[in-house]
Design an enzyme around this catalytic site. Structure first.
Site, mmCIF file in Angstrom:
data_model
loop_
_atom_site.group_PDB
_atom_site.id
_atom_site.type_symbol
_atom_site.label_atom_id
_atom_site.label_comp_id
_atom_site.label_asym_id
_atom_site.label_seq_id
_atom_site.Cartn_x
_atom_site.Cartn_y
_atom_site.Cartn_z
ATOM 1 N N SER A 168 38.997 45.188 41.872
ATOM 2 C CA SER A 168 39.470 43.880 41.385
ATOM 3 C C SER A 168 39.811 43.857 39.901
ATOM 4 C CB SER A 168 38.411 42.807 41.652
ATOM 5 O OG SER A 168 38.347 42.510 43.020
ATOM 6 N N LYS A 171 43.345 43.264 39.048
ATOM 7 C CA LYS A 171 43.995 41.948 39.097
ATOM 8 C C LYS A 171 44.397 41.464 37.694
ATOM 9 C CE LYS A 171 41.195 40.591 43.116
ATOM 10 N NZ LYS A 171 39.981 39.837 43.502
ATOM 11 N N TYR A 176 48.928 45.602 47.295
ATOM 12 C CA TYR A 176 47.615 45.141 46.828
ATOM 13 C C TYR A 176 46.525 46.202 47.030
ATOM 14 C CZ TYR A 176 43.411 42.268 46.492
ATOM 15 O OH TYR A 176 42.177 41.770 46.153
ATOM 16 N N TYR A 205 33.696 36.045 40.178
ATOM 17 C CA TYR A 205 33.430 35.351 41.427
ATOM 18 C C TYR A 205 32.578 34.110 41.156
ATOM 19 C CZ TYR A 205 34.945 40.007 42.677
ATOM 20 O OH TYR A 205 35.624 41.168 42.741
ATOM 21 N N VAL A 232 34.496 45.764 42.738
ATOM 22 C CA VAL A 232 33.488 46.111 43.732
ATOM 23 C C VAL A 232 33.138 47.607 43.670
ATOM 24 C CG1 VAL A 232 35.011 46.617 45.680
ATOM 25 C CG2 VAL A 232 32.826 45.475 46.084
#
Lengths: 304, 304, 304, 304
Positions: free
Chosen positions: D64, D67, D189, D240, D258
């Protein structure tokens, strides 16, 4: 020809010594002190015959069962916009009952969840001269029994600890869907829930829903169409988030209360009430649910 | 070297005749009657210099801005389990604020949403001898100004119409996350929100958050670490569901109130307050948001 | 004695020129091209008598009506843990149907919402040798008509644009509640929905639910208890978020499809189907709902 | 003057033998096989100085963290309506991430939750000639290191098991907020997430966010304003449902993945990366969170 006395005796014998009886509601002392061993069944046929077993003649706190009676009282009195203030859809999940109110702008899902019953209570407080007395007299006349009464200690305990109901009433008020004072509506509501009846009185009270709107004394209290609609609401919404399960397993319109009572009915045939104070995790009488499942299995009498 | 007086004059001139000023809060008469043309800015540097323009010296109802001050008061007094009663996460959507409470078992998302501020108020009611007076004296000493006071008419109007807050407080009570009487906590809460300050007093009140915990009089009221954490909470939670937008467009910790005030700060550099009563749809002062965006654009001063 | 032909003729005449017919589903060309003026009714009594009017003999895309038939097929084949993979509670709000799946860990609320029907489809894909053919043959045998078929163009269009169903199937897969490949399950599902039947065939297809589990040819396809339970699920869950409304206004178990078909039934008495392609905002045939309301009002035949 | 090498050595020593290291992500074999004992820290000052300890030179799957890099790549290329397709608000609860999408009509809360990153990926797939290659080259140029690459085995495993991402992408597609084929967007992705970098490369990659938009080679890749806004998004949305906690405890903009990596930064001062594969229940590196808390406690360097 069904031997009803034998059926309910069998059910009573099968279940009366059951160890897993659920948990008696304990949020107020008046309910917590009820003996969990109470277990009664009362059946009333449209023919007038009745059958009973166990503790059918002891008083229980009807609690949410009263919501069906306030709905029955208001329907003939109220202008058509009732259904703009409360919907008739199943509510699904109770774990976020206030969130549903918020998502749907203060319109409760149906008149049998607390928020919906508070709206009905609000309407009665507006329409009646002496709301508590008038409703009590209505119930007495429906059952043809002037001894029915509130348990004031129960009503008072609810008033002191019913924070969830205060939250719901204030949220309704914030959305403009409560016209009277929050405290007045809740005082009425806590009293309607604190009425006490026996199983026998309960099968009388619900007789009109099975009998085209006519009560035991054959007075027409609601129209046939209103009786059908109340039955439809009971079937889809009468058992919190176990409504589907009850329709699936039992297949009768009915309503439960946290005092451990359940009343159900088959239109044109009978009303039946069961009382056992222990509740399952969904808040419905554990033995009551089982007894009614067994009753419709044995008699094959259901609306489906 | 930035010419701050020129900067805030420019902003004031650019915006003061803006037609789209948002909507003044109208749920109580005391707020509805405020003149929408009020517009003031006050800037206080860590050096002690101040710059002001417009209606910086008129009193406004601080409302939710008070939540930061109750948090600052409770932090040094309270045992570590404070953060078990209220979380520090952004709440996201306000449209179902009670549903979040339900989904998360009565633990409010953060101390700057109403439910969280009610928990902080509850703690202060428990800890203080004379909660309202003691908190007022705290604010007076933080600002070094004994004339600061409650507007009792505002507090009373909130008490009469604050159904959403009654709903939240009762729901917290139902979850056991309110120790005192609902009415006592709400009386305190409505009073904290009803404090009135000028823009100048607000930049004094928030000075400690920019100054390592030391207030204007250089007394250490909170630790440096507590000041940083309050800033973090303001940045992530200070603007309802516009917290991300404010961080994105302005980039300063801050807090808004429904009275149209906003206070923001850059640690080690300055505190700034803006007042314009008209609110945008998210409930934050419309001109206040624009003024602060312009301020950080022109000065390039932000935490990012 | 009710003159059924006269009843359905009256309804047809009353409604056939109705201007407010709702909106024909347009998300795939094959449905969008259907003439909105189609309007047919077919009634089948348990005695074998039938009554029909309008476009009762034209083929329509049964869509979600197929979910009741896959459920009927799987029930006699499947071990008891079916009800651990899908619940029997009304779903309430469809606007956040995937959120319910998330909140409840991948267990769909009931077998008549899309996610629940996908779980049933998954089970059939596991149990059947040639899932699509076997299910088609099942439907043909239930209706006793080997000409019933898939509309492959409809199935293909759904495959190309059914993103919501892909989302639901993948979410089920993420929760471990889909055993087969997402694409295989969806291929089956899009085909089951793409079956075409006439109103006459639909009243045959649902005959077993009104007839103790026995189909038109009097073969016992499901047990009496299974028939009752499917009826209960239809009543509480058959009309998306209008299930309560349908129970309230019509009072029959039934199921609608986005092709504009509705089938309903009164146990021991009749099955009835209505077709009009225009949908109301809840996704149910607008004239179909009205026709059935009128039917139960005129005949006073409902389960309540 | 802070002795940075001593600070990170102290942190490394304090934590390297910690038993409670969280749980290594196990949903794909390529991540599950990573040795949980890996623990590296890399610090890069704006002055160019670097400090490192432990496994700072081993490759980790950035997941992530990518991103933030796709967001940085798209911002200078994309017309202003980007922020109509994705919002900048914290998402609050991840447990019902798809429900938020539904409640908000397919507009993801922010570009750092999966749904938001899928929208950014979709935009890049539209804008780039060879999306995967072009993005990889972008990352290589940002870090000034042509050896950076995808781990194709990781990308492939995600493709085979990433049902939640398929669900999110299809739901976006159903709302019209995905322009390209679901499979093309997910292929991009899964590759962006499967890039591998060392801790040293990560502090280079994020250098531009701390350095007014200029990368290590001092090329201006994004504007100063864009850098600030990305920092604001990282602070409010980078962890998160622990974003508030991270702001509260650490006080730096940052992003976790992660794979156990975290990168954070203080504008004008430094970038820092930590890697330890074990995750806490919120999905962030357990030792990584602790190491960064310790770092800002010891150095007193945070944005607040």
């Amino acid at each position: 020809m069904i031997d009803y006395q034998n059926v309910i005796n069998t059910i009573h014998n099968d279940l009366k010594d059951e160890v897993a009886r659920g948990v008696v509601a304990s949020y107020i002392p008046e309910l917590a002190d009820i003996d969990a061993n109470n277990f009664g069944i009362h059946l009333r046929l449209m023919t007038g015959e009745t059958f009973a077993t166990g503790d059918w003649n002891k008083k229980l706190s009807i609690q949410s069962i009263s919501k069906v009676l306030t709905l029955a009282m208001v329907l003939p009195m109220y202008p058509e916009n009732l259904w703009q203030r409360v919907d008739v859809e199943p509510s699904g999940n109770p774990f976020n009952h206030l969130s549903l109110l918020e998502l749907e702008n203060g319109i409760p899902r149906n008149p049998l969840i607390n928020a919906g019953a508070l709206v009905i209570a609000d309407i009665l407080v507006s329409l009646l001269d002496n709301p508590k007395e008038d409703f009590l007299n209505y119930v007495r006349s429906v059952v043809d029994d002037p001894t029915i009464n509130f348990n004031e200690a129960v009503a008072n305990s609810e008033r002191l600890t019913g924070y969830n109901n205060y939250a719901a009433a204030n949220l309704l008020k914030a959305y403009g869907n409560l016209k009277n004072d929050v405290d007045d509506v809740l005082d009425f509501y806590f009293h309607q829930c604190a009425i006490e009846m026996t199983c026998e009185q309960l099968t009388k009270a619900f007789f009109m829903f099975a009998n085209h709107g006519n009560c035991c004394q054959q007075n027409k209290l609601i129209s046939e169409s209103q009786a059908k609609r109340i039955n439809a609401i009971m079937l889809t919404c009468g058992f919190y988030d176990e409504a589907g399960e009850f329709a699936f397993e039992v297949g009768l319109p009915g309503k439960s209360g946290v005092g451990g009572g359940i009343v159900a009915l088959l239109p044109n045939h009978f009303t039946i009430s069961v009382w056992s104070p222990g509740l399952n995790p969904q808040g419905n009488s554990m033995l009551g649910m089982k007894a009614l499942e067994q009753f419709t299995s044995m008699t094959k009498l259901s609306i489906f």
